[in-house]
Design an enzyme around this catalytic site. Sequence first.
Site, PDB file in Angstrom:
ATOM      1  CB  SER A  20     -73.817   7.326  22.885  1.00 16.63           C
ATOM      2  OG  SER A  20     -74.888   6.760  22.173  1.00 16.63           O
TER       3      SER A  20
HETATM    4  N1  SAH Z   1     -79.409   6.075  23.947  1.00 16.12           N
HETATM    5  C1  SAH Z   1     -78.754   4.864  24.435  1.00 16.12           C
HETATM    6  C2  SAH Z   1     -77.804   4.246  23.437  1.00 16.12           C
HETATM    7  C3  SAH Z   1     -78.518   3.698  22.285  1.00 16.12           C
HETATM    8  S1  SAH Z   1     -77.743   2.400  21.398  1.00 16.12           S
HETATM    9  C4  SAH Z   1     -78.064   5.111  25.754  1.00 16.12           C
HETATM   10  O1  SAH Z   1     -78.107   6.240  26.271  1.00 16.12           O
HETATM   11  O2  SAH Z   1     -77.511   4.162  26.309  1.00 16.12           O
HETATM   12  C5  SAH Z   1     -79.044   2.160  20.224  1.00 16.12           C
HETATM   13  C6  SAH Z   1     -80.248   1.432  20.758  1.00 16.12           C
HETATM   14  O3  SAH Z   1     -81.256   1.474  19.743  1.00 16.12           O
HETATM   15  C7  SAH Z   1     -80.005  -0.052  21.015  1.00 16.12           C
HETATM   16  O4  SAH Z   1     -80.365  -0.349  22.334  1.00 16.12           O
HETATM   17  C8  SAH Z   1     -80.915  -0.757  20.016  1.00 16.12           C
HETATM   18  O5  SAH Z   1     -81.455  -1.970  20.493  1.00 16.12           O
HETATM   19  C9  SAH Z   1     -81.999   0.294  19.798  1.00 16.12           C
HETATM   20  N2  SAH Z   1     -82.787   0.176  18.563  1.00 16.12           N
HETATM   21  C10 SAH Z   1     -82.379  -0.148  17.321  1.00 16.12           C
HETATM   22  N3  SAH Z   1     -83.420  -0.112  16.451  1.00 16.12           N
HETATM   23  C11 SAH Z   1     -84.519   0.266  17.177  1.00 16.12           C
HETATM   24  C12 SAH Z   1     -85.894   0.498  16.857  1.00 16.12           C
HETATM   25  N4  SAH Z   1     -86.369   0.344  15.614  1.00 16.12           N
HETATM   26  N5  SAH Z   1     -86.711   0.888  17.847  1.00 16.12           N
HETATM   27  C13 SAH Z   1     -86.257   1.045  19.125  1.00 16.12           C
HETATM   28  N6  SAH Z   1     -84.978   0.838  19.478  1.00 16.12           N
HETATM   29  C14 SAH Z   1     -84.118   0.456  18.523  1.00 16.12           C
END
Ligand code: SAH
Length: 209
Positions: free
Chosen positions: A52
């Site tokens: 993000s």
């Molecule tokens: N917080 C992260 C950015 C997140 S991007 C950072 O600091 O870099 C969103 C993430 O959510 C992605 O890696 C994606 O694979 C994950 N994601 C999507 N659906 C999910 C689920 N049901 N459970 C766990 N992770 C999930």
Amino acid sequence: MIKDLVGMGVLRSERVVRAMSKVPRELFLPPELRKYAYLDTPLPIGFGQTISAPHMVALMTELLEVQVGNKVLEVGTGSGYQAAILAELVGDEGHVYTVEIVKELVEFSRENLMRAGYLGRVTVIHGDGSLGYEAASPYDRIIVTAAAPDIPNPLVSQLRPGGRMVIPVGDAYLQHLTVVRKDVDSSVEVEVGTPCVFVPLVGRYGWRE
Ligand code: SAH
């Protein structure tokens, strides 16, 4: 970059400023993107996912109001950067559980967190975080960093009375940062805030794959 975020008004509290100043964002990026670490923009981390933008991390972290000693659940580990910021805020007495559904990103984030020195305070779990992580519940704080169609019920159940959750809720193109407060009597209050754009939450309570 931190000064800019303070100037923009998204970084407000001394504690969050300190946490964001301390965690090196470049350690959470693939080597070829490290030169862009201090631009206020989301960046690709592979598998169609992104780290993000710093202003979004700042905004969500401020809304979460993390206290020293809190047990925090993050859904969507991605690079591990947000988890590291949370680890700074909970201190030695607290802990961060973070759930990631993409196996390769579980490995990537563990390596990043280890290199940055946060693996002691952060546990990365491979699984569907839309179901929360029952084993370590209840949580003082829950943060979801992927776009949810609705507030997943298991997450509300796993929130401790008096706890707080920050989650982007909306459709695939636009969401609103939503704050969910669970009162001491377990009644739930929902406040819809700033528009935002996240990658989709998949899994049982997300957008089905
Ligand atoms: N917080 C992260 C950015 C997140 S991007 C950072 O600091 O870099 C969103 C993430 O959510 C992605 O890696 C994606 O694979 C994950 N994601 C999507 N659906 C999910 C689920 N049901 N459970 C766990 N992770 C999930």
